[in-house]
Design a protein around this motif. Structure first.
Motif, short mmCIF file in Angstrom:
data_model
loop_
_atom_site.label_atom_id
_atom_site.label_comp_id
_atom_site.label_asym_id
_atom_site.label_seq_id
_atom_site.Cartn_x
_atom_site.Cartn_y
_atom_site.Cartn_z
N SER A 135 -13.47 4.78 -1.69
CA SER A 135 -13.52 3.32 -1.66
C SER A 135 -12.20 2.74 -1.17
CB SER A 135 -13.92 2.74 -3.03
OG SER A 135 -12.95 3.00 -4.00
N VAL A 136 -11.08 3.35 -1.56
CA VAL A 136 -9.79 2.82 -1.10
C VAL A 136 -9.63 3.00 0.42
CG1 VAL A 136 -7.28 3.16 -1.20
CG2 VAL A 136 -8.59 2.98 -3.31
N SER A 137 -9.97 4.20 0.92
CA SER A 137 -9.80 4.37 2.38
C SER A 137 -10.72 3.46 3.16
CB SER A 137 -10.02 5.81 2.87
OG SER A 137 -10.23 6.70 1.85
N ALA A 138 -11.94 3.25 2.64
CA ALA A 138 -12.88 2.40 3.37
C ALA A 138 -12.32 0.98 3.50
CB ALA A 138 -14.23 2.37 2.66
N VAL A 139 -11.79 0.44 2.41
CA VAL A 139 -11.35 -0.95 2.49
C VAL A 139 -10.04 -1.05 3.28
CG1 VAL A 139 -10.11 -1.01 0.28
CG2 VAL A 139 -11.06 -3.10 1.21
N LEU A 140 -9.16 -0.06 3.14
CA LEU A 140 -7.93 -0.10 3.94
C LEU A 140 -8.26 -0.03 5.43
CD1 LEU A 140 -5.38 2.13 1.96
CD2 LEU A 140 -5.69 -0.36 1.89
N ASP A 141 -9.23 0.78 5.74
CA ASP A 141 -9.63 0.92 7.13
C ASP A 141 -10.16 -0.41 7.67
OD1 ASP A 141 -10.13 2.57 9.45
OD2 ASP A 141 -12.26 2.21 9.01
N ARG A 142 -11.06 -1.02 6.93
CA ARG A 142 -11.61 -2.31 7.36
C ARG A 142 -10.52 -3.37 7.46
NH1 ARG A 142 -15.88 -4.20 3.41
NH2 ARG A 142 -15.97 -6.02 4.77
N ALA A 143 -9.50 -3.22 6.63
CA ALA A 143 -8.41 -4.21 6.62
C ALA A 143 -7.35 -3.89 7.67
CB ALA A 143 -7.79 -4.27 5.23
N THR A 144 -7.62 -2.94 8.54
CA THR A 144 -6.69 -2.49 9.61
C THR A 144 -5.39 -1.95 9.04
OG1 THR A 144 -5.54 -4.60 10.00
CG2 THR A 144 -7.63 -4.27 11.17
N LEU A 145 -5.47 -1.40 7.81
CA LEU A 145 -4.28 -0.83 7.18
C LEU A 145 -4.36 0.69 7.24
CD1 LEU A 145 -4.30 -3.23 4.12
CD2 LEU A 145 -2.54 -3.20 5.92
N ALA B 298 0.29 8.73 4.00
CA ALA B 298 0.15 10.17 4.12
C ALA B 298 1.01 10.90 3.10
CB ALA B 298 0.55 10.61 5.53
N GLY B 299 1.96 10.18 2.49
CA GLY B 299 2.91 10.83 1.59
C GLY B 299 2.27 11.33 0.31
N PRO B 300 3.09 11.97 -0.54
CA PRO B 300 2.59 12.49 -1.81
C PRO B 300 2.17 11.36 -2.75
CG PRO B 300 4.98 12.65 -1.71
CD PRO B 300 4.53 12.19 -0.37
N GLN B 301 1.16 11.66 -3.57
CA GLN B 301 0.68 10.64 -4.50
C GLN B 301 1.44 10.64 -5.83
OE1 GLN B 301 -3.71 11.45 -3.56
NE2 GLN B 301 -3.79 9.39 -4.43
N VAL C 103 0.84 -1.20 0.00
CA VAL C 103 0.00 0.00 0.00
C VAL C 103 0.88 1.26 0.00
CG1 VAL C 103 -1.52 1.33 1.53
CG2 VAL C 103 -2.04 -1.07 1.03
N ASP C 104 1.94 1.23 0.80
CA ASP C 104 2.84 2.38 0.88
C ASP C 104 3.65 2.54 -0.40
OD1 ASP C 104 1.90 2.79 3.42
OD2 ASP C 104 3.62 1.87 4.43
N ALA C 105 4.18 1.42 -0.88
CA ALA C 105 5.11 1.49 -2.01
C ALA C 105 4.43 1.99 -3.28
CB ALA C 105 5.74 0.12 -2.25
N LEU C 106 3.18 1.61 -3.49
CA LEU C 106 2.51 1.96 -4.74
C LEU C 106 1.76 3.28 -4.67
CD1 LEU C 106 1.30 -1.61 -5.79
CD2 LEU C 106 3.09 -0.23 -6.89
N TRP C 107 1.72 3.83 -3.46
CA TRP C 107 0.93 5.05 -3.25
C TRP C 107 1.37 6.18 -4.18
CZ3 TRP C 107 -3.55 6.19 -1.29
CH2 TRP C 107 -3.86 7.51 -0.93
N ARG C 108 2.69 6.29 -4.38
CA ARG C 108 3.17 7.43 -5.16
C ARG C 108 2.88 7.30 -6.66
NH1 ARG C 108 8.45 6.72 -7.31
NH2 ARG C 108 9.23 4.65 -6.87
#
Lengths: 96, 338, 233
Positions: free
Chosen positions: C179-189, C193-196, C148-153
């Motif tokens: 939709s992405v934040s909802a599923v990450l949240d449910r997945a405890t991820l 916060a970094g730049p996209q 999730v972190d590595a591909l964020w940018r």
């Protein structure tokens, strides 16, 4: 370092088209019911074989035993009066 | 392909007093002789069960190891149409592996156990997949010859005495026919293409012809399991019979392709109404079987690695299910007491 | 043309990457699932590239700089968590994109209407795995968070307007984020916060600026086709 727990087995039933019952298509492994449905969709309907799927944990199926085959199924064999062909109807009588 | 009940059947057999087995065996023999299907919960001789598990496992392993030589070309398929066909075909092979593992599980042997045996080299897969796919034409030769030989072998299995195996084979044979045709079409396109493409096709056929003939197994007089399997109607035709049938089918198909088969002794025998063909190098077959083929090590290593590297994924899904799903709990409890 | 290539190349390149999983998936059922997704995407790619010209010429004879896919889809598979993250980010983008296209009046409407059903399934698949990996074991959680972190940018580029696509990019972005934040949240991820986008790479893929692994990917993809000029297959 093989997986410690094997995914449970599920039986898959597929309705091939509307108007027909679900029939047994096979089985597969999945960690839970949601994934079992999805795996079943991918595996058993990738050539448009279905419009609806049921999955059931294999362990939840109660099956009759071959040992009981005679007592279960043979008694039905000598009751031909349950079938329409048992009865004689005069020739020419229609809609019966 | 329900795997629900095999354990119970085995136990039921073991609990019975001596002598009862004789009657059961007679009933089993009569059912097989009458061409009835044996189903998972029926009594069956231990050797029949063992023979089936061995054969179904080997067959399932062949499907999943067989993905590798063809998957080798997915990333290089020379047109998008061919790429789609090849991906669908390799996918089918995974599917066929799954159908067959399911069928084997009806006899009480879990997939994990069978995979462990494959990975440990204690169960075999078809030797043909230990040959490398060197060019794109090999994808065509595998479809035409390897799948062709497999279909010749498998069509009779649709009438195999063991119900779940026969049903899996019906499904597989239906799906396999696309595999063979795409291979033939691929080779035909190459054969009629540029001289370099034609040469590529001929080279592939030269390399795959003899290994394909070996797929039918050793000659009848040297086949360890054949006779018993025939009596049990797990097998319906002898190795040599099927091999001959395959040769006779392939000769006119090769002509239509404009390609030759690499056997100087291959000719029509008017008297027999069949083709004569040259001697097969059974030494090579034995060597490949022993693990000395060009790709034995590579195929098993990749399979083991995929399984080992996937362990954390499979474990994660189980851990999640244990946290979240009531149904799952029910399934596991049920399994433990079945 | 720009828009057709952008959509077509996204589908083609991601399909190719998913095809690389064949024979390597963590479990057999997933071999079948990943191939299904790859085949859907390849089907989309072929329709789109055919709208722009000859599908094979476009796929096999363009140079790296002429490809218009976003950098996200060309990222190597990594581990299964990395692949699932890529699929999650991309399907959460492709779905509302195609929904908008399907309800619009452009030449893409028909194709998008069909594709959106496929993409809905891809998203469903990615979300189910995101939940299982994120909220599975400690190891799977760590791996998923790394993906999730590595591909964020590479996600900022998804919302750079593409010439020829009538899209409300602002609402596309908010749909995606929701939709992405909802599923990450449910997945405890944790939502990164970094730049996209990297410092100078926003919208780069669409302009033909790709990451290094992409060159090797298409070298492999194109070599056989290019070795036999003019041949048919």
């Amino acid at each position: 370092m093989s997986s410690s727990t094997e995914w449970p087995l599920w039986e898959v039933f597929v309705r091939s088209r509307r108007g027909l019952s679900h029939t047994h298509a096979g089985s597969l492994h999945a960690p839970d019911a949601e994934m079992a449905l999805r795996n079943a969709r991918d595996l058993y309907t990738r050539r448009s074989e279905g419009v609806s799927i049921w999955v059931v944990p294999s362990a939840q199926v109660t099956a009759s035993s071959p040992d009981e085959k005679d007592s279960f199924f043979e008694p039905a064999g000598d009751k031909p009066y349950r079938h329409p062909t048992f009865y004689e109807i005069p020739e020419g009588v229609k809609h019966l | 392909m329900a795997a629900v009940t095999a354990d119970q059947t085995a136990q039921a057999g073991a609990d019975r007093p001596e002598g009862a087995d004789g009657a059961l065996e007679a009933a089993f023999d009569a059912a097989v002789a009458a061409d009835e299907r044996i189903e998972p919960r029926d009594w069956m001789p231990d050797a029949y069960r063992a023979s089936l598990v061995r054969q179904m496992a080997q067959h399932a392993h062949s499907e999943i190891i067989g993905m590798q030589p063809e998957a080798n070309w997915i990333s290089r398929a020379p047109s998008l149409r061919r790429k789609a066909i090849l991906m669908a075909k390799v996918q089918d092979e995974a599917g066929h592996g799954l159908y067959l593992y399911s069928a084997a599980e009806t006899l009480g042997t879990g997939r994990e156990e069978l995979l462990d045996k494959l990975h440990a080299g204690r169960q075999r897969y078809s030797s043909i997949f230990n040959y490398p796919t060197l060019t794109w034409a090999d994808v065509g030769a595998i479809g035409w010859l390897v799948d062709g030989a497999a279909i010749t072998n498998q069509v009779p299995l649709c009438r195999c005495s063991y119900g779940p195996y026969a049903r899996a084979m019906v499904r597989i044979c239906k799906e396999e026919s696309f595999h063979q045709r795409q291979g033939y079409e691929l080779l035909l396109t190459l054969s009629k293409g540029t001289p370099a493409q034609h040469e590529m096709a001929q080279d592939a056929v030269n390399r795959w012809w003899w290994p394909s003939l070996m797929m039918f197994g050793p000659p009848d007089d040297a086949s360890a399991h054949s006779a018993q399997s025939m009596t049990w109607k797990i097998k319906r035709h002898s190795n040599d019979e099927l091999r001959q049938r395959f040769v006779d089918i392939c000769v006119p198909q090769a002509e239509a392709l404009g390609l030759t088969l690499p056997d100087p002794d291959l000719r029509w025998n008017e008297e027999r109404g069949q083709h004569d063909f040259g001697a097969i190098d059974w030494k090579e077959f034995q060597e490949v079987l022993k693990g000395n083929g060009p790709c034995n090590e590579q195929r098993l290593t990749q399979r083991r690695r995929a399984h080992e590297e996937g362990a954390w994924v499979r474990d994660a899904a189980v851990a999640y299910a244990e946290k979240h799903t009531a149904t799952h709990t029910a399934a596991r409890n049920g399994e433990a007491t079945a | 043309m720009t828009a057709t290539l952008a959509l077509g190349d996204d589908a083609l390149v991601l399909s190719h990457r998913l095809g690389e999983w064949a024979g390597h998936a963590p479990v057999l059922e997933e071999e079948v699932a990943l191939a299904n997704i790859a085949l859907d995407l390849l089907g989309q790619a072929r329709l789109l590239l055919s709208m722009a010209g000859d599908e094979d010429e476009l796929a096999y004879l363009r140079e790296e700089r002429a490809f218009r896919n976003v950098q996200l889809v060309e990222q190597p598979n990594g581990d299964f968590a990395h692949t699932i993250t890529r699929q999650l980010y991309f399907s959460a983008y492709q779905r509302p994109l195609y929904e908008q296209l399907a309800s619009g009046g452009s030449a893409f409407a028909g194709l998008a209407a069909k594709a959106v059903k496929e993409v809905a399934y891809h998203q469903d698949h990615a979300e189910h795995w995101t939940l299982r990996l994120g909220d599975g074991t400690d190891e799977s959680h760590d791996r998923m968070q790394r993906g999730v972190d590595a591909l964020w940018r590479f996600t900022g580029e998804l919302f750079e307007p593409v010439e020829g696509l009538e899209i409300d990019w602002r609402s596309l972005r908010s749909d995606w984020l929701e939709s992405v934040s909802a599923v990450l949240d449910r997945a405890t991820l944790t939502l990164p916060a970094g730049p996209q986008s990297g410092a100078w790479t926003a919208g780069a893929g669409r302009q033909g600026i790709h990451t290094e692994p992409f060159g090797r990917m298409i070298a492999e993809m194109q070599h056989l086709h290019r070795s036999h000029p003019g041949a048919s297959w």
